[in-house]
Structures are given as structure tokens and as C-alpha cells.
Design an enzyme around this catalytic site. Structure first.
Site, short mmCIF file in Angstrom:
data_model
loop_
_atom_site.label_atom_id
_atom_site.label_comp_id
_atom_site.label_asym_id
_atom_site.label_seq_id
_atom_site.Cartn_x
_atom_site.Cartn_y
_atom_site.Cartn_z
N ASP A 45 0.84 -1.21 0.00
CA ASP A 45 0.00 0.00 0.00
C ASP A 45 0.87 1.25 0.00
O ASP A 45 0.66 2.18 -0.79
CB ASP A 45 -0.91 0.03 1.24
CG ASP A 45 -1.97 -1.04 1.26
OD1 ASP A 45 -3.12 -0.73 0.94
OD2 ASP A 45 -1.64 -2.19 1.60
N GLU A 68 -5.47 7.47 0.14
CA GLU A 68 -5.94 6.81 1.37
C GLU A 68 -4.89 6.81 2.47
O GLU A 68 -5.22 6.92 3.64
CB GLU A 68 -6.35 5.36 1.08
CG GLU A 68 -6.84 4.67 2.33
CD GLU A 68 -7.39 3.28 2.10
OE1 GLU A 68 -8.02 2.74 3.03
OE2 GLU A 68 -7.20 2.73 1.00
N ASP A 121 -6.54 5.19 -4.52
CA ASP A 121 -6.44 4.13 -3.53
C ASP A 121 -5.31 3.23 -3.99
O ASP A 121 -5.43 2.56 -5.02
CB ASP A 121 -7.74 3.34 -3.41
CG ASP A 121 -7.79 2.48 -2.16
OD1 ASP A 121 -6.70 2.12 -1.67
OD2 ASP A 121 -8.89 2.16 -1.68
N ILE A 123 -4.04 0.45 -2.89
CA ILE A 123 -4.55 -0.92 -2.98
C ILE A 123 -5.98 -0.88 -2.45
O ILE A 123 -6.20 -0.82 -1.24
CB ILE A 123 -3.73 -1.95 -2.17
CG1 ILE A 123 -2.31 -2.06 -2.73
CG2 ILE A 123 -4.41 -3.31 -2.22
CD1 ILE A 123 -1.46 -3.12 -2.04
N ASP A 124 -6.93 -0.88 -3.34
CA ASP A 124 -8.33 -0.97 -2.96
C ASP A 124 -8.64 -2.45 -2.76
O ASP A 124 -8.54 -3.24 -3.71
CB ASP A 124 -9.20 -0.37 -4.07
CG ASP A 124 -10.67 -0.41 -3.71
OD1 ASP A 124 -10.99 -0.40 -2.51
OD2 ASP A 124 -11.50 -0.46 -4.64
N THR A 126 -7.36 -4.18 0.43
CA THR A 126 -6.13 -4.68 1.05
C THR A 126 -6.32 -6.08 1.63
O THR A 126 -5.42 -6.92 1.56
CB THR A 126 -5.65 -3.71 2.15
OG1 THR A 126 -5.38 -2.44 1.56
CG2 THR A 126 -4.39 -4.22 2.83
N ASP A 270 -12.63 5.01 -3.01
CA ASP A 270 -13.17 3.67 -3.19
C ASP A 270 -14.16 3.57 -4.35
O ASP A 270 -14.63 2.48 -4.66
CB ASP A 270 -13.88 3.20 -1.91
CG ASP A 270 -12.91 2.85 -0.80
OD1 ASP A 270 -11.79 2.43 -1.11
OD2 ASP A 270 -13.28 2.98 0.38
#
Length: 332
Positions: A45, A68, A121, A123-124, A126, A270
């Protein structure tokens, strides 16, 4: 505006971030770090956000970025080893990266909402990434509250959802007014994508989140059945669900407030990229009351409750069922 430069920079950033995430998976078993809100974050991330922010800032230095993550946890003395690990993976894409530069790039994502800004994001999904399941790198450009460019890199998504054991890795791209396309993450010609039509009964499926806390599965199932979707839902993490609707593999994606947190409001990162990709593929996105998602009020969708994503043709039917369900619930 054509937004060609913005599109190419977003694609470049998403591909670099996706490569970093895949490299982390190949070389180590990612460990989750718990953030203040108890959600997980990983080395990937942080590395992904650093790479994306560096790429966008180099091309558009005056554009704010709303991401994020932030680097506060990495600045703690006991996180020095973790920061070195993040830096190592960032160097696979930016060879001269230093720990000091990496934390500054991550925090470039702490910008504010403006008339023009990026949201991302890194890593949308995680938890999906940690399970080696679905996740997405999500990048969007917003101008005057309207999403203009959206890119989703989905490394674990099958290129053909009907053949889940075959090749994986999909890149979705959309520019407002120019349609949506998908292509293999490893390279290839972009293919225009379109949502399913009313005649494609075999595509009348719906997708929803894996996590029970990310929606109201019972209500979502009831709504889907009420509009004629009899098949069980496809549950997957991340904005890959938007991709499934945009390419016509599902007709509906529902994310309705969980009974455990009815006042929860979704984060802009998101949804922004996925919203544009579905809309440019011919679909429709609103909240559960039929209002467009509003990306001008901060890092959350304060004016919206829930999210309804569809192929368009069933959208009003879904909203009508929701109105009836809500009226019944209030009358009890």
C-alpha cells in the site's frame, strides 16, 4: 479537453504500482499493519501510493492528490525496517528513491479537495490483497465535482471472468465522453467495453463485497431477486466489481449500508475511478436514493448513502425496490 496527457500519466502510474504490488506478492508474505481505524495497510500500500504520487506530481505539480494512506506510521522509530522495505520496492520502479523521498511522496497524497484534484487508492481491497485474491489500484482525476479520468489496474482479475483459471490481470480505462476500455495488464490493444443489455439474460448477475461489514448482504440479495436476478451473488473485493459491471459480466453491484454502521459514508477513492468506467461503458451509478455521487465535499461521500451500480436498464427498478424496502422498514 481531451485529457490525453492525464490518461497516459494515470495509466503509467497504475501499471507501475501494479508491478510493485505483484513483486511484493512474489517475494514476501505481506504482513498487515493496523491503522488507527483498525483497517489494514501493507508495505505494498505504502509503496504503491509513493509511486503513484511521484508520477502524478512530476507531470502535474500543481494538482492536489487525495490518497488513502499517509506516512505517519512509517516515521515512527520502530518502523525503520518497514520503511526500508517500502523503499526497496519503490526503488524497483524509481531507482534513486530514498526513505526520505518515499515518505514525502506518500504524504503528497494528503492534499485537499479542489476544483481539480486526483484521488487514489493504492490498494483498494487490502484484505483481498493479503488473501491473494481481488484488489485494485485505483486512480481518478476530478474537475468541478465530475470524474474526468478513471483507471483501475486489477492484477488478480481474470481477463475473461467465465474462465477464472486462465490469464489474469486487467487494466480498465475511461475518459469522460470517450467511452471505456479494458486491456490485459501485461500489454495489448484496448478493447471497448459495454454493460450488459436487457436481452443478455445470462449476464443478469450481481456483485457485492466479500466483507459483511461493507454492506447489507440480506437486503442486497432481496433487492437483486426483486429485479429478476436469481443467481447467487459474486463476492469480490475492491473496485474490480465496477469492472465486472462495465464489461457486462454482471448487471448490478450493490453496496448498501451495513446495519452495524448505518451512518457510514463511503470514501471517494473507493468509488471515483469505478464510477466513470461504468458510466462510460453505458451503465449508471447513484446512491441508494437515486442521487449522483458527489465528489466535492471532502474525502467522504457525505451527501450520499449507499451505492447502486447497474447496467442502466434495471436501475430504476432497483431504486423502486429500495424505496419500498425502506418504507416498509420505517413503518415497522
Amino acid at each position: 479537453m481531451s485529457y490525453e496527457s492525464e490518461k497516459q500519466v494515470a495509466i503509467q502510474a497504475a501499471l507501475a504500482a501494479a508491478r510493485l504490488c505483484q513483486r511484493v506478492h512474489q517475494e514476501i508474505v505481506p504482513q498487515a499493519i493496523e491503522k488507527n481505524d483498525r483497517s489494514p495497510v501493507t508495505v505494498a500500500d505504502f509503496g504503491s501510493q509513493a509511486v503513484i504520487c511521484h508520477t502524478i506530481a512530476a507531470a502535474f505539480p500543481n494538482d492536489p492528490i487525495v490518497g488513502e494512506e499517509d506516512a505517519a506510521v512509517l516515521r515512527q522509530p520502530d518502523m525503520a525496517t518497514c520503511l526500508q522495505q517500502v523503499t526497496h520496492y519503490v526503488q524497483s520502479e524509481i531507482p534513486d528513491a530514498t526513505p526520505e523521498a518515499v515518505v514525502s511522496w506518500i504524504d503528497r497524497g494528503n492534499g485537499g479537495i479542489g476544483s481539480r484534484y486526483w484521488t487514489l487508492d493504492p490498494i483498494d481491497g487490502t484484505k483481498g490483497f493479503l488473501r491473494q485474491d481481488q484488489y485494485a489500484v485505483a486512480i481518478a482525476l476530478i474537475e468541478n465535482s465530475d470524474v474526468k479520468v478513471g483507471v483501475l489496474a486489477c492484477p488478480a482479475l481474470p481477463i475473461d471472468l467465465s474462465q477464472p483459471t486462465q490469464d489474469h490481470g486487467v487494466l480498465f480505462v475511461a475518459v469522460r465522453g470517450q467511452g471505456a476500455a479494458m486491456m490485459p495488464l501485461q500489454g495489448g490493444e484496448p478493447k471497448p467495453i459495454h454493460v450488459s443489455t436487457a436481452e443478455q439474460a445470462d449476464r443478469l448477475r450481481f456483485v457485492e463485497s466479500v466483507e459483511s461489514g461493507h454492506g447489507n448482504h440480506d437486503l442486497q440479495d432481496a433487492v437483486a431477486k426483486a429485479v429478476g436476478i436469481q443467481a447467487s451473488s459474486i463476492r469480490m473485493d475492491s473496485q474490480a466489481k465496477y469492472g465486472a459491471v462495465a464489461q457486462g459480466e454482471a448487471a448490478l453491484y450493490l453496496r448498501l449500508p451495513s446495519p452495524k454502521s448505518p451512518n457510514y459514508r463511503e470514501k471517494i477513492w473507493d468509488h471515483a475511478a469505478g464510477v466513470l468506467i461504468v458510466e462510460e461503458a453505458g451503465g449508471k451509478v447513484t446512491d441508494m436514493h437515486g442521487a449522483p455521487l458527489k465528489f466535492s465535499l471532502g474525502s467522504t461521500l457525505e451527501a450520499n448513502q449507499g451505492v447502486v451500480v447497474s447496467n442502466g436498464s434495471i436501475h430504476e427498478g432497483v431504486l423502486q425496490v429500495l424505496r419500498e424496502q425502506l418504507t416498509t422498514s420505517i413503518g415497522r
